[in-house]
Write an enzyme that holds these catalytic residues in place. Structure first.
Site, PDB file in Angstrom:
ATOM      1  N   LYS A  92     -18.812  -5.893   6.854  1.00 22.00           N
ATOM      2  CA  LYS A  92     -17.632  -6.752   6.977  1.00 22.00           C
ATOM      3  C   LYS A  92     -16.713  -6.212   8.054  1.00 22.00           C
ATOM      4  O   LYS A  92     -16.104  -5.159   7.895  1.00 22.00           O
ATOM      5  CB  LYS A  92     -16.890  -6.759   5.628  1.00 22.00           C
ATOM      6  N   ARG A 152      -1.992  -6.216  -9.030  1.00 15.77           N
ATOM      7  CA  ARG A 152      -0.915  -7.131  -8.658  1.00 15.77           C
ATOM      8  C   ARG A 152      -0.852  -8.318  -9.595  1.00 15.77           C
ATOM      9  O   ARG A 152       0.168  -8.939  -9.776  1.00 15.77           O
ATOM     10  CB  ARG A 152      -1.140  -7.658  -7.227  1.00 15.77           C
ATOM     11  N   HIS A 203       0.836  -1.207   0.000  1.00 12.84           N
ATOM     12  CA  HIS A 203       0.000   0.000   0.000  1.00 12.84           C
ATOM     13  C   HIS A 203       0.873   1.259   0.000  1.00 12.84           C
ATOM     14  O   HIS A 203       0.619   2.209  -0.738  1.00 12.84           O
ATOM     15  CB  HIS A 203      -0.872   0.067   1.258  1.00 12.84           C
ATOM     16  N   SER A 233      -2.960  -7.849   2.670  1.00  8.47           N
ATOM     17  CA  SER A 233      -3.239  -7.703   4.103  1.00  8.47           C
ATOM     18  C   SER A 233      -3.694  -9.033   4.694  1.00  8.47           C
ATOM     19  O   SER A 233      -3.367  -9.361   5.836  1.00  8.47           O
ATOM     20  CB  SER A 233      -4.329  -6.656   4.325  1.00  8.47           C
TER      21      SER A 233
HETATM   22  P1  ADP Z   1      -9.511  -3.588  -1.169  1.00  8.62           P
HETATM   23  O1  ADP Z   1     -10.266  -4.506  -0.249  1.00  8.62           O
HETATM   24  O2  ADP Z   1     -10.276  -2.387  -1.589  1.00  8.62           O
HETATM   25  O3  ADP Z   1      -8.797  -4.279  -2.312  1.00  8.62           O
HETATM   26  P2  ADP Z   1      -6.912  -3.344   0.009  1.00  8.62           P
HETATM   27  O4  ADP Z   1      -6.537  -2.671   1.299  1.00  8.62           O
HETATM   28  O5  ADP Z   1      -6.652  -4.799  -0.095  1.00  8.62           O
HETATM   29  O6  ADP Z   1      -8.410  -2.979  -0.217  1.00  8.62           O
HETATM   30  O7  ADP Z   1      -6.161  -2.638  -1.204  1.00  8.62           O
HETATM   31  C1  ADP Z   1      -6.238  -1.253  -1.439  1.00  8.62           C
HETATM   32  C2  ADP Z   1      -5.429  -0.911  -2.674  1.00  8.62           C
HETATM   33  O8  ADP Z   1      -4.051  -1.221  -2.460  1.00  8.62           O
HETATM   34  C3  ADP Z   1      -5.831  -1.705  -3.918  1.00  8.62           C
HETATM   35  O9  ADP Z   1      -5.699  -0.900  -5.071  1.00  8.62           O
HETATM   36  C4  ADP Z   1      -4.845  -2.833  -3.946  1.00  8.62           C
HETATM   37  O10 ADP Z   1      -4.651  -3.357  -5.249  1.00  8.62           O
HETATM   38  C5  ADP Z   1      -3.612  -2.118  -3.459  1.00  8.62           C
HETATM   39  N1  ADP Z   1      -2.667  -3.071  -2.869  1.00  8.62           N
HETATM   40  C6  ADP Z   1      -2.892  -3.955  -1.884  1.00  8.62           C
HETATM   41  N2  ADP Z   1      -1.793  -4.695  -1.651  1.00  8.62           N
HETATM   42  C7  ADP Z   1      -0.842  -4.264  -2.534  1.00  8.62           C
HETATM   43  C8  ADP Z   1       0.498  -4.659  -2.847  1.00  8.62           C
HETATM   44  N3  ADP Z   1       1.072  -5.649  -2.204  1.00  8.62           N
HETATM   45  N4  ADP Z   1       1.162  -3.993  -3.815  1.00  8.62           N
HETATM   46  C9  ADP Z   1       0.543  -2.995  -4.483  1.00  8.62           C
HETATM   47  N5  ADP Z   1      -0.718  -2.597  -4.275  1.00  8.62           N
HETATM   48  C10 ADP Z   1      -1.411  -3.214  -3.308  1.00  8.62           C
END
Ligand code: ADP
Length: 162
Positions: free
Chosen positions: A41, A90, A17, A127
């Site tokens: 959720k 990703r 992130h 996450s």
């Molecule tokens: P959501 O449930 O909306 O996907 P996340 O917190 O998982 O929420 O992800 C928020 C954003 O961060 C998304 O655009 C996701 O693709 C990006 N993201 C999550 N993990 C990574 C990572 N390891 N590398 C790059 N971008 C990431």
């Protein structure tokens, strides 16, 4: 003023992130990192905890603001004068889902979505994996900041004691 939003669950914020938020901060005048408050959720962390971790980990970027939102992301964009959503890809499986959401958001409001490719250093990182590793006492020090690592440890200690 080009203001964009990086929306997400951030449960918890990871180096993946931070990489995307930091890269967006170089491209745009202001980045709003927005934590979804999803009433349907429950995450591991509460929204205030997620906001706190995001603030701590993005403090180095002068033009990043951390906010919470609920309801439709496009409504949050309208109220806050945001014309662009930044998401990251990703994998191909991310693409399928993201394309549909992006097209729907455009249809609903004309808000554009810009995709950034994930840094290959973090493309395996999510996450949910971090939560799972931390839950079993694994080492997450290369995946999250020391501050988040401490919050994860506290959270799972709390749960074990409950
Ligand atoms: P959501 O449930 O909306 O996907 P996340 O917190 O998982 O929420 O992800 C928020 C954003 O961060 C998304 O655009 C996701 O693709 C990006 N993201 C999550 N993990 C990574 C990572 N390891 N590398 C790059 N971008 C990431």
């Amino acid at each position: 003023m080009r203001r964009v939003v990086c929306p997400g669950s951030f449960d918890p914020v990871t180096f993946g992130h931070i990489d995307i938020i930091g890269r967006a901060a170089k491209q745009y005048d202001e980045v709003v990192a927005a934590v979804l408050n999803n009433v349907n959720k429950r995450g591991l962390f509460t929204v205030p905890e997620k906001l706190d971790m995001l603030r701590q980990t993005t403090a180095e970027f002068d033009n990043v603001r951390v906010r919470e939102f609920d309801g439709l992301l496009v409504d949050f964009c309208r109220v806050n004068g945001i014309e662009t959503i930044v998401r990251s890809l990703r994998s191909v499986s991310d693409f399928d889902y993201e394309l549909q959401i992006a097209q729907m958001n455009y249809r609903l409001s004309g808000v554009e979505t810009v995709f950034m490719t994930a840094n290959p250093r973090y493309s395996f990182l999510s996450s949910s994996l971090v939560r799972e590793i931390a839950q079993h006492g694994g080492d997450v020090s290369s995946l999250v900041t020391p501050y988040v690592e401490d919050r994860l440890r506290e959270k799972f200690d709390e749960r074990r004691d409950a």
